[in-house]
Design an enzyme around this catalytic site. Sequence first.
Site: not given
Length: 501
Positions: A337, A421
């Site tokens: 991310c 994630h």
Amino acid sequence: MSGALLVAGTTSDAGKSVLTAGICRWLARQGVSVAPFKAQNMSLNSMVTADGAEIGRAQYMQAQAARVEPRAAMNPVLLKPGSDRRSQVVVLGRPVAEVDATQYGAHKERLRAVVADCLAELRAAHDVVVCEGAGSPAEINLRAGDIVNMGLARAADLPVIVVGDIDRGGVFASLYGTVALLEPADQALIAGFVVNKFRGAAELLAPGLDQLEALTGRPTLGVLPWTLGLYLDSEDTLALDARPREDARGPYGRETLRIAVVRFPRISNFTDLDALACEPGVAVRYAASPGDLADADLVVLPGTRATVHDLAWLRRTGLADEIARRAADGRPVLGVCGGHQMLAREIHDDVESGAGRVEGLGLLPARVRFDAAKTLARPEGSAYGEPVTAYEIHHGVVDVEGGEPFLDGCRVGAVYGTTWHGAMENDAFRRAFLADVARRAGRDFTPAPDVSFAALREATLDRLGDLVADHLDTGALWRLIEKGAPSGLPVVPPGGAPPIA
């Protein structure tokens, strides 16, 4: 049955989240329909529900403990700090504003109504709702606008138990002082205490508990023993400091695979690495200086709420140069991310930092642009021939311009990047990834073939339920849930601040 309870704490990281989860699992195992609730959460550790709402990761875990589907109503207000003074406000799973700390008060009345509606919705749908407070209920400077601690308890007439962490020291002063600082009407709802993380001789603790009850008129409902391995989806980075460093050797005499995670100032979703730490022979540690990376086989740049600012910190500390050297030497680096965004050639951000065009680390052929709309998703894909399910929470959109595909990102040599994630919670993918890292690092390491992260998570939630069943006065808990706080509880001097208007 339609009951509720609020678990408050003397401090952040006192044990509210794990105690709430433990009570939820204890009730669920008895066939009770139970749901968790946290009216307002300040955390950079969040999760996406099945219907695309963002909630605190701890509330997601508590819903798993309760064996119910996580939903936005369980955490209607989530604050995600981007600096010491500004936070993104997420309401019912969607971002609605970026506010300064002093501006947030203007939103409180509207949010108070949202909180009340969500709690009523959960109470109508479940037998019991176990609420979690935030920080401490004795933050008297914030009491007037409180919607998560005693403000919630007063509005919904909730009995409150206060948990204190004895491992920090000063637990008796903290428990007594928490009650004493509250005004009488708030004190009337404080029904008892729980002591957390006790290790030692119980007979030496008992006189203090007796005196605490004599001073406050409130019993201690249980003493939870200090227990290893309960680092479940913590809300803030205080929990990282409490995690033990792993042994330098793995089991069976094998070399340990060493993983260093860069501890950004605004690190987010650090629970991504919990699945790596669960592997036998894998040591995970957090790094804040170039020396911390020296013997690492894999360096992870995790998520962050402030990509551009944390990238500048990475450069100031010398970590950026060390990571570039590692990549040039073919030593594995993974960006997740925000960490993935840093690995790109260029970042254009007029949304999160307002910095405009910023040069990235240039280790992956990609460019990043920040969109005002937030991506919240539960993607599925594959890598190393294995299925992967994950979740996404980001404003930064990574446009990949080359390299080999890696989940939604790319890989160049030993540098990997993804916005997904939770990918490491997929057992077969995790093992394949670690085997690839070990090969590239020249490490004699083979992942264990039978580790199930989901099974370990479920076993840990059961351990929390066991702690409640074995160490708390569950009869007293039942009475509080069903009947509320006992009447006639004494006021503890000095009685705290003036009554709330």
